[in-house]
Design an enzyme around this catalytic site. Structure first.
Site, PDB file in Angstrom:
ATOM      1  N   ASN A  61       0.926  -1.245   0.055  1.00  0.00           N
ATOM      2  CA  ASN A  61      -0.117   0.080  -0.182  1.00  0.00           C
ATOM      3  C   ASN A  61       0.774   1.281   0.084  1.00  0.00           C
ATOM      4  O   ASN A  61       1.759   1.278   0.655  1.00  0.00           O
ATOM      5  CB  ASN A  61      -1.065   0.066   1.138  1.00  0.00           C
ATOM      6  CG  ASN A  61      -0.434  -0.097   2.419  1.00  0.00           C
ATOM      7  OD1 ASN A  61       0.493  -0.996   2.534  1.00  0.00           O
ATOM      8  ND2 ASN A  61      -1.107   0.708   3.509  1.00  0.00           N
ATOM      9  N   GLU A  63       0.336   5.246   0.468  1.00  0.00           N
ATOM     10  CA  GLU A  63      -0.659   6.428   0.939  1.00  0.00           C
ATOM     11  C   GLU A  63      -0.063   7.714   0.732  1.00  0.00           C
ATOM     12  O   GLU A  63       0.909   7.970  -0.107  1.00  0.00           O
ATOM     13  CB  GLU A  63      -0.674   6.390   2.596  1.00  0.00           C
ATOM     14  CG  GLU A  63      -1.272   4.877   2.895  1.00  0.00           C
ATOM     15  CD  GLU A  63      -1.428   4.883   4.498  1.00  0.00           C
ATOM     16  OE1 GLU A  63      -1.182   5.792   5.130  1.00  0.00           O
ATOM     17  OE2 GLU A  63      -2.267   3.840   4.575  1.00  0.00           O
ATOM     18  N   CYS A  72      -4.240   0.694  -2.761  1.00  0.00           N
ATOM     19  CA  CYS A  72      -4.012  -0.571  -1.934  1.00  0.00           C
ATOM     20  C   CYS A  72      -3.087  -1.420  -2.554  1.00  0.00           C
ATOM     21  O   CYS A  72      -2.844  -1.378  -3.694  1.00  0.00           O
ATOM     22  CB  CYS A  72      -5.324  -1.359  -1.672  1.00  0.00           C
ATOM     23  SG  CYS A  72      -6.669  -0.551  -0.940  1.00  0.00           S
ATOM     24  N   GLU A  74      -3.141  -4.573  -3.173  1.00  0.00           N
ATOM     25  CA  GLU A  74      -3.558  -5.576  -3.995  1.00  0.00           C
ATOM     26  C   GLU A  74      -3.616  -4.786  -5.474  1.00  0.00           C
ATOM     27  O   GLU A  74      -3.205  -5.592  -6.341  1.00  0.00           O
ATOM     28  CB  GLU A  74      -5.076  -6.171  -3.543  1.00  0.00           C
ATOM     29  CG  GLU A  74      -5.128  -6.813  -2.317  1.00  0.00           C
ATOM     30  CD  GLU A  74      -5.301  -6.025  -0.941  1.00  0.00           C
ATOM     31  OE1 GLU A  74      -4.780  -4.709  -1.173  1.00  0.00           O
ATOM     32  OE2 GLU A  74      -5.971  -6.449  -0.199  1.00  0.00           O
ATOM     33  N   CYS A 108     -10.531  -4.940   0.314  1.00  0.00           N
ATOM     34  CA  CYS A 108     -11.561  -3.839   0.118  1.00  0.00           C
ATOM     35  C   CYS A 108     -12.485  -4.049  -0.959  1.00  0.00           C
ATOM     36  O   CYS A 108     -11.985  -4.967  -2.015  1.00  0.00           O
ATOM     37  CB  CYS A 108     -11.227  -2.390   0.448  1.00  0.00           C
ATOM     38  SG  CYS A 108     -10.349  -1.980  -1.127  1.00  0.00           S
ATOM     39  N   CYS A 111     -10.683  -3.362  -4.387  1.00  0.00           N
ATOM     40  CA  CYS A 111      -9.721  -4.367  -4.634  1.00  0.00           C
ATOM     41  C   CYS A 111     -10.278  -5.623  -5.429  1.00  0.00           C
ATOM     42  O   CYS A 111      -9.929  -6.132  -6.331  1.00  0.00           O
ATOM     43  CB  CYS A 111      -8.546  -4.567  -3.570  1.00  0.00           C
ATOM     44  SG  CYS A 111      -7.624  -3.359  -3.447  1.00  0.00           S
TER      45      CYS A 111
HETATM   46  N1  THU Z   1      -5.541  -1.337   2.084  1.00  0.00           N
HETATM   47  C1  THU Z   1      -4.910  -2.087   1.403  1.00  0.00           C
HETATM   48  O1  THU Z   1      -3.742  -1.917   1.093  1.00  0.00           O
HETATM   49  N2  THU Z   1      -5.719  -3.146   1.007  1.00  0.00           N
HETATM   50  C2  THU Z   1      -7.092  -3.213   1.156  1.00  0.00           C
HETATM   51  O2  THU Z   1      -7.700  -4.123   0.561  1.00  0.00           O
HETATM   52  C3  THU Z   1      -7.558  -2.440   2.321  1.00  0.00           C
HETATM   53  C4  THU Z   1      -6.939  -1.370   2.851  1.00  0.00           C
HETATM   54  C5  THU Z   1      -4.640  -0.023   2.691  1.00  0.00           C
HETATM   55  C6  THU Z   1      -5.056   1.205   2.327  1.00  0.00           C
HETATM   56  C7  THU Z   1      -4.456   2.069   3.315  1.00  0.00           C
HETATM   57  O3  THU Z   1      -3.251   2.250   2.951  1.00  0.00           O
HETATM   58  C8  THU Z   1      -4.421   1.380   4.570  1.00  0.00           C
HETATM   59  O4  THU Z   1      -4.623  -0.116   4.070  1.00  0.00           O
HETATM   60  C9  THU Z   1      -5.508   1.665   5.446  1.00  0.00           C
HETATM   61  O5  THU Z   1      -6.712   1.692   5.012  1.00  0.00           O
END
Ligand code: THU
Length: 154
Positions: A61, A63, A72, A74, A108, A111
């Site tokens: 991930n 940000e 994300c 994935e 999520c 994804c």
């Molecule tokens: N995140 C993912 O990398 N994958 C997911 O399926 C859900 C959330 C990350 C996004 C963000 O950087 C952190 O988790 C918190 O939401």
């Protein structure tokens, strides 16, 4: 009215139950956690994908101070698979949540939708999805349909 029920099968495995290939995928995902850029959520997620040709792609991930600009793990991994026109076969997700050590990083909705695109429209081949829980059990789903039933179709 007709009542319908949907059953979802999934397996819970121990690390010792993994095939060598899946174990390698998990190790690559764990290694990739260190590249997570997550200064805002402190929630590190990484994903490793084995493709039909046997290659492994990884992503974590990323940000951003303007929150929705991040992505994300994935989708970072899946889009790099797509950019090489590879076919995803198995996807392994690992996470480290510094704020909640019992939560499991289920992917999520966005994804899952991108996974569904690869499986149902691009390759038309099931993608196996494996998740490592923070207490080191593995949840294994044989298809994206088990995580995203009733997918959108045009
Ligand atoms: N995140 C993912 O990398 N994958 C997911 O399926 C859900 C959330 C990350 C996004 C963000 O950087 C952190 O988790 C918190 O939401």
């Amino acid at each position: 009215m007709e009542k319908h029920t949907l059953n979802i099968d999934y397996n819970i495995l121990q690390i010792e139950d993994l095939s060598l290939q899946d174990r390698e995928l998990m190790d690559k995902a764990k290694e990739e956690l260190k590249n997570s850029y997550s200064p805002y959520s402190h929630f590190k997620v990484a994903c490793a994908i084995r493709t039909k040709s046997g290659k492994i792609f990884v992503g974590c991930n990323q940000e951003n101070v303007a929150y929705p600009s991040g992505l994300c793990a994935e989708r970072v991994a899946l889009f790099s698979v797509g950019a090489k026109k590879e076919i995803p076969q198995t996807l392994f997700i690992v996470a480290k949540n510094e704020k909640n050590e019992t939560s499991t990083a289920f992917p999520c909705g966005a994804c899952r939708q991108v996974m569904a695109e690869f499986q149902n429209f691009i390759s038309k081949q099931d993608i196996k999805i494996m998740l490592l829980t923070q207490d080191e059990k593995i949840l294994s789903f044989k298809s994206v349909n088990d995580l995203l039933p009733f997918t959108f179709e045009l």
